[in-house]
Design a protein around this motif. Structure first.
Motif, short mmCIF file in Angstrom:
data_model
loop_
_atom_site.label_atom_id
_atom_site.label_comp_id
_atom_site.label_asym_id
_atom_site.label_seq_id
_atom_site.Cartn_x
_atom_site.Cartn_y
_atom_site.Cartn_z
N VAL A 107 0.85 -1.19 0.00
CA VAL A 107 0.00 0.00 0.00
C VAL A 107 0.88 1.24 0.00
O VAL A 107 1.88 1.30 0.72
N ALA A 108 0.50 2.24 -0.79
CA ALA A 108 1.24 3.50 -0.79
C ALA A 108 0.31 4.63 -1.20
O ALA A 108 -0.65 4.44 -1.96
N ASP A 109 0.61 5.80 -0.67
CA ASP A 109 -0.07 7.03 -1.09
C ASP A 109 0.76 7.66 -2.20
O ASP A 109 1.88 8.13 -1.96
N VAL A 110 0.23 7.65 -3.41
CA VAL A 110 0.96 8.24 -4.53
C VAL A 110 0.63 9.73 -4.60
O VAL A 110 -0.49 10.15 -4.36
N ASP A 111 1.65 10.51 -4.92
CA ASP A 111 1.54 11.97 -4.89
C ASP A 111 1.16 12.47 -6.28
O ASP A 111 2.01 12.75 -7.13
N LEU A 112 -0.14 12.60 -6.51
CA LEU A 112 -0.61 13.08 -7.80
C LEU A 112 -0.20 14.53 -8.02
O LEU A 112 0.03 14.94 -9.17
N GLY A 113 -0.10 15.30 -6.95
CA GLY A 113 0.35 16.69 -7.09
C GLY A 113 1.76 16.75 -7.63
O GLY A 113 2.07 17.59 -8.49
N ARG A 114 2.62 15.90 -7.14
CA ARG A 114 4.00 15.85 -7.63
C ARG A 114 4.03 15.47 -9.11
O ARG A 114 4.75 16.07 -9.92
N LEU A 115 3.24 14.46 -9.48
CA LEU A 115 3.22 14.02 -10.87
C LEU A 115 2.70 15.12 -11.79
O LEU A 115 3.24 15.34 -12.89
N ARG A 116 1.67 15.81 -11.36
CA ARG A 116 1.12 16.88 -12.19
C ARG A 116 2.11 18.02 -12.33
O ARG A 116 2.24 18.63 -13.41
N GLN A 117 2.83 18.34 -11.25
CA GLN A 117 3.87 19.36 -11.32
C GLN A 117 4.97 18.95 -12.30
O GLN A 117 5.42 19.76 -13.13
N GLU A 118 5.38 17.70 -12.23
CA GLU A 118 6.45 17.25 -13.11
C GLU A 118 6.02 17.27 -14.57
O GLU A 118 6.80 17.66 -15.44
N ARG A 119 4.81 16.85 -14.84
CA ARG A 119 4.34 16.87 -16.23
C ARG A 119 4.27 18.31 -16.75
O ARG A 119 4.57 18.57 -17.92
N MET A 120 3.86 19.22 -15.88
CA MET A 120 3.77 20.62 -16.28
C MET A 120 5.16 21.19 -16.55
O MET A 120 5.36 21.97 -17.49
N ARG A 121 6.14 20.81 -15.74
CA ARG A 121 7.49 21.32 -15.90
C ARG A 121 8.20 20.69 -17.10
O ARG A 121 8.94 21.37 -17.82
N ARG A 122 8.04 19.38 -17.26
CA ARG A 122 8.73 18.69 -18.35
C ARG A 122 7.95 18.90 -19.64
O ARG A 122 7.12 18.09 -20.04
N VAL A 123 8.22 19.99 -20.30
CA VAL A 123 7.42 20.34 -21.48
C VAL A 123 7.58 19.31 -22.59
O VAL A 123 6.71 19.18 -23.47
N THR A 124 8.67 18.54 -22.55
CA THR A 124 8.84 17.51 -23.57
C THR A 124 7.82 16.39 -23.42
O THR A 124 7.57 15.65 -24.38
N PHE A 125 7.23 16.26 -22.24
CA PHE A 125 6.18 15.25 -22.06
C PHE A 125 5.01 15.56 -22.98
O PHE A 125 4.54 14.69 -23.74
N GLY A 126 4.53 16.80 -22.93
CA GLY A 126 3.44 17.19 -23.82
C GLY A 126 3.87 17.23 -25.28
O GLY A 126 3.08 16.90 -26.18
N ASP A 127 5.13 17.62 -25.53
CA ASP A 127 5.62 17.64 -26.91
C ASP A 127 5.58 16.24 -27.51
O ASP A 127 5.24 16.07 -28.69
N CYS A 128 5.92 15.24 -26.70
CA CYS A 128 5.92 13.86 -27.19
C CYS A 128 4.52 13.44 -27.61
O CYS A 128 4.33 12.78 -28.64
N ALA A 129 3.53 13.82 -26.82
CA ALA A 129 2.15 13.49 -27.18
C ALA A 129 1.78 14.10 -28.53
O ALA A 129 1.14 13.45 -29.38
N ARG A 130 2.20 15.34 -28.75
CA ARG A 130 1.87 16.00 -30.02
C ARG A 130 2.61 15.35 -31.19
O ARG A 130 2.04 15.15 -32.27
N VAL A 131 3.89 15.03 -30.99
CA VAL A 131 4.67 14.42 -32.07
C VAL A 131 4.09 13.05 -32.45
O VAL A 131 4.00 12.70 -33.63
N LEU A 132 3.71 12.28 -31.44
CA LEU A 132 3.15 10.96 -31.70
C LEU A 132 1.67 11.00 -32.08
O LEU A 132 1.10 9.98 -32.44
#
Length: 684
Positions: free
Chosen positions: A273-298
């Motif tokens: 069991v673990a509490d996953v930090d969705l806030g951290r993940l959302r922050q990281e996705r927002m900061r790593r602009v290449t994450f969204g770029d990859c979605a657009r490229v693919l």
């Protein structure tokens, strides 16, 4: 409203990787064991639970998978799971063999609040070594936009399903099955690019030597690449051992970090069991602009998936946090990891200064040595640099510059260190020049009054820097800075002087808590003799002080931490504010969990027993308030900071790198959130 003392209040979602004990080809027994874990999950307020591949029938049953009686018993079991979980909190996913038309699919069935929400077929079927799934199943990789009848109900069916909680516990998850994770392009990659934050894998995965580490590698790397949480559950006790064995390996990963893992080879049902930090993940996705770029490229968009909605509401009551929180985020508690970090940090500092000397064609460095932590580490780096580039240590021009409050202890340590390291050592007493400047300013101290204000302090700090820069001019060298990341974050440095200004600062992105371990690292490295190592430990034991104001009548020295707060807490605050952008109430919540009990959790090695103390919520809130006020009003100092290498993934405060902010922004928004979001009292 959800309690401050609940992880659900702070963007966490509780998930579980479940391994029930099963019986081969006995769906009724397997449903019973699944329900037992579901009730446990309900009591522990787990929002999402994943169970093993084909867990309702068992995985290793070969041609029994083509028996109508078994398949019908599995569907009855699914119907029962839906009915008997209608009043339970968790959403969950179970593995089952399901028929669709004239084909059989290895399937994951998603259920919540009495509803069968959808079915995801296994995309890729292994048919090599011990696996012969194509003998029994049809591959699901091409199935999109379809429906399947399960227990008499038509539900969405395909690899194009996302499941989104629209309740106050809001998150999106995706499901894949075992082999899907082992292929070059897992289905969860596209799902993450389309918005899935939690990725689930139902696996059977028999155990062979070394395979557990392969799973960890795959799960951790997929969670990091997808900036997601990844929960994995493998078959365990009760599976057929005719030709294979099973270790019941379940684990939960978050952006590369392993949060929880089951005990392997259990005799009964178990879960991680673990509490996953969705806030951290959302922050990281927002900061790593290449994450969204990859979605657009693919060409991946949310419209590529059908979104199934469910509603999970965050429980209101206080709950314990189910995840590890490092007390010292810049200093890992794992001894092996800490040793590796210190090795890398020290050598990054060395490489940075060596390159600067080579680039400027400079052979000498000038450094002020106070006998404190920061100048000690900077001097050690200078020595290693000279050794590395083949210059004598006498090219290090080290100066102790005693002022009105310099103690004999720190001055003695400074001299002993300079002599032990074989550098060119000198002393310049700044008091005569300081008196002259104070007299020129008309300061009361020049007339004999004990007025120890900011002018009194900064005259001394400024003169030290003046001497160092002019000495560098005189000897054709560069000034090596000593101020650290923590001081820059708190603004605990005087603008334009040595802890803020230099030609190159090797400590610029090293926190105060890490610098102590870097000194210990050098002391234990064999690069210094036993006498020097003992001296370094004596410096580590010295109370941190700027030594700008004389002792008071009781003999009390000017204590840095008494004024700006414990560096242990302030480094914690700095890390979570700048690295993740968390709101103050979340930082306070994490800090409270990390520091409320000195006996709980783990400490980095070599932390003195006297430092093993706890902090209550009131203390944490007070020092966070101090931190926020100082951090935002000190940006102008960071905007003008000199060059220095980035050390940690925790970030730096360089205006050319990790942290870029206006110098005229105030802390009002953050202070208001702190006051409104953090109670003054401990949890009742």
């Amino acid at each position: 409203m959800t309690s401050f003392f609940s992880p659900y209040r702070h963007d966490f979602t509780r998930i579980a990787s479940c391994v029930p004990r099963i019986e081969v080809a006995n769906p009724s027994f397997n449903v019973d064991r699944t329900l037992e874990l579901l009730h446990q999950g309900h009591d522990e307020r787990i929002a999402l639970m994943v169970f093993p591949e084909l867990g309702l029938s068992a995985y290793a049953i070969d041609d029994l998978l083509h028996q109508d009686a078994l398949l019908e018993a599995v569907e009855s079991g699914i119907s029962r799971l839906a009915a008997e979980s209608s009043n339970l909190f968790p959403a969950f996913v179970v593995g089952a063999p399901l028929r669709a038309g004239d084909r059989l699919y290895n399937s994951a069935v998603v259920i919540h609040a009495g509803r069968i929400l959808g079915v995801v077929p296994k995309a890729y079927l292994p048919n090599y070594r011990e696996f012969y799934e194509r003998r029994h199943f049809a591959p699901g990789a091409q199935i999109r936009g379809q429906e399947i009848a399960v227990a008499g109900i038509q539900v969405p069916f395909g690899v194009d399903l996302l499941f989104r909680s629209a309740g106050s516990c809001a998150f999106t998850f995706h499901v894949e099955v075992c082999e899907d994770m082992w292929v070059p392009q897992p289905p969860s990659t596209a799902a993450a690019l389309a918005g899935a934050e939690v990725l689930l894998n139902l696996s059977a995965s028999n155990i062979t030597i070394g395979k557990a580490e392969d799973r960890r590698l795959l799960c951790g790397s997929q969670s990091m690449r997808c900036v997601a949480a990844y929960a994995y559950s493998a078959a365990g006790p009760g599976e057929s051992t005719t030709d294979l064995a099973w270790d019941g390996h379940g684990g939960i990963f978050e952006d590369g970090l392993r949060l929880a893992e089951t005990d392997r080879f259990p005799s009964g049902s178990t879960m991680a069991v673990a509490d996953v930090d969705l806030g951290r993940l959302r922050q990281e996705r927002m900061r790593r602009v290449t994450f969204g770029d990859c979605a657009r490229v693919l060409g991946v968009t949310a419209s590529d998936f059908r979104t199934i909605t469910l509603a999970i509401d965050a429980p209101a009551e206080a709950l314990p946090l189910r995840r590890p929180i490092e007390r010292y985020p810049y200093v890992p508690s794992d001894p092996a990891k800490l040793a590796e970090n210190c090795y890398e940090a020290y050598n990054i500092q060395v490489q940075g200064l060596a390159k600067r000397l080579q680039a400027t064609r400079t052979e000498k460095v000038v450094i002020g040595v106070s006998g404190g932590l920061d100048s000690t580490q900077a001097l050690l780096v200078c020595c290693r640099v000279m050794d590395k580039i083949g210059l004598p240590r006498t090219n290090i021009l080290a100066y102790t510059l005693p002022g009105f409050a310099t103690s004999e202890g720190t001055k003695g340590n400074a001299w002993a260190l300079m002599r032990a390291l074989g550098v060119s050592a000198s002393e310049i007493d700044i008091r005569p020049a300081a008196r002259q400047m104070l007299e020129d300013l008309g300061h009361p101290f020049a007339g004999g009054e004990p007025v120890y204000d900011v002018t009194f302090e900064n005259v001394q700090a400024g003169l030290r820097t003046d001497y160092l820069f002019r000495l560098a001019n005189h000897h054709r060298g560069i000034v090596v800075g000593t101020g650290d990341l923590s001081e820059l974050g708190l603004g605990w440095c005087t603008y334009g002087v040595g802890d803020q200004m230099s030609h190159y600062n090797v400590n610029a992105s090293v926190s105060k808590t890490l610098i102590q371990h870097l000194i210990r690292f050098v002391a234990a490295s064999g690069d210094v003799d036993r006498t020097t190592a003992d001296l370094l430990h004596a410096i580590l034991a010295t109370e941190i002080s700027p030594e700008l104001v004389p002792q008071d009548a009781s003999g009390q020295i000017q204590s840095t931490e008494a004024m700006i707060g414990p560096y242990a807490l302030q480094d914690f605050n700095l890390y979570y504010l700048t690295r993740f952008g968390f709101r103050p109430s979340k930082i306070a919540y994490l800090s409270w969990h990390a520091w409320k009990d000195a006996k709980a959790g783990t400490w980095p090695p070599n932390i003195p027993e006297s430092a093993h103390r706890s902090y209550d919520l009131a203390e944490i809130k007070h020092w966070l308030r101090v931190f926020l006020g100082r951090f935002f009003t000190s940006q102008f100092k960071r905007t003008a900071m000199p060059n220095g290498p980035k050390i940690s993934s925790g970030g730096s405060l360089s205006p050319r790198g990790d942290w870029r902010a206006p110098s005229d922004a105030g802390p009002a928004v953050w202070l208001a959130e702190l006051e409104s979001g953090v109670p003054d009292a401990e949890m009742p």
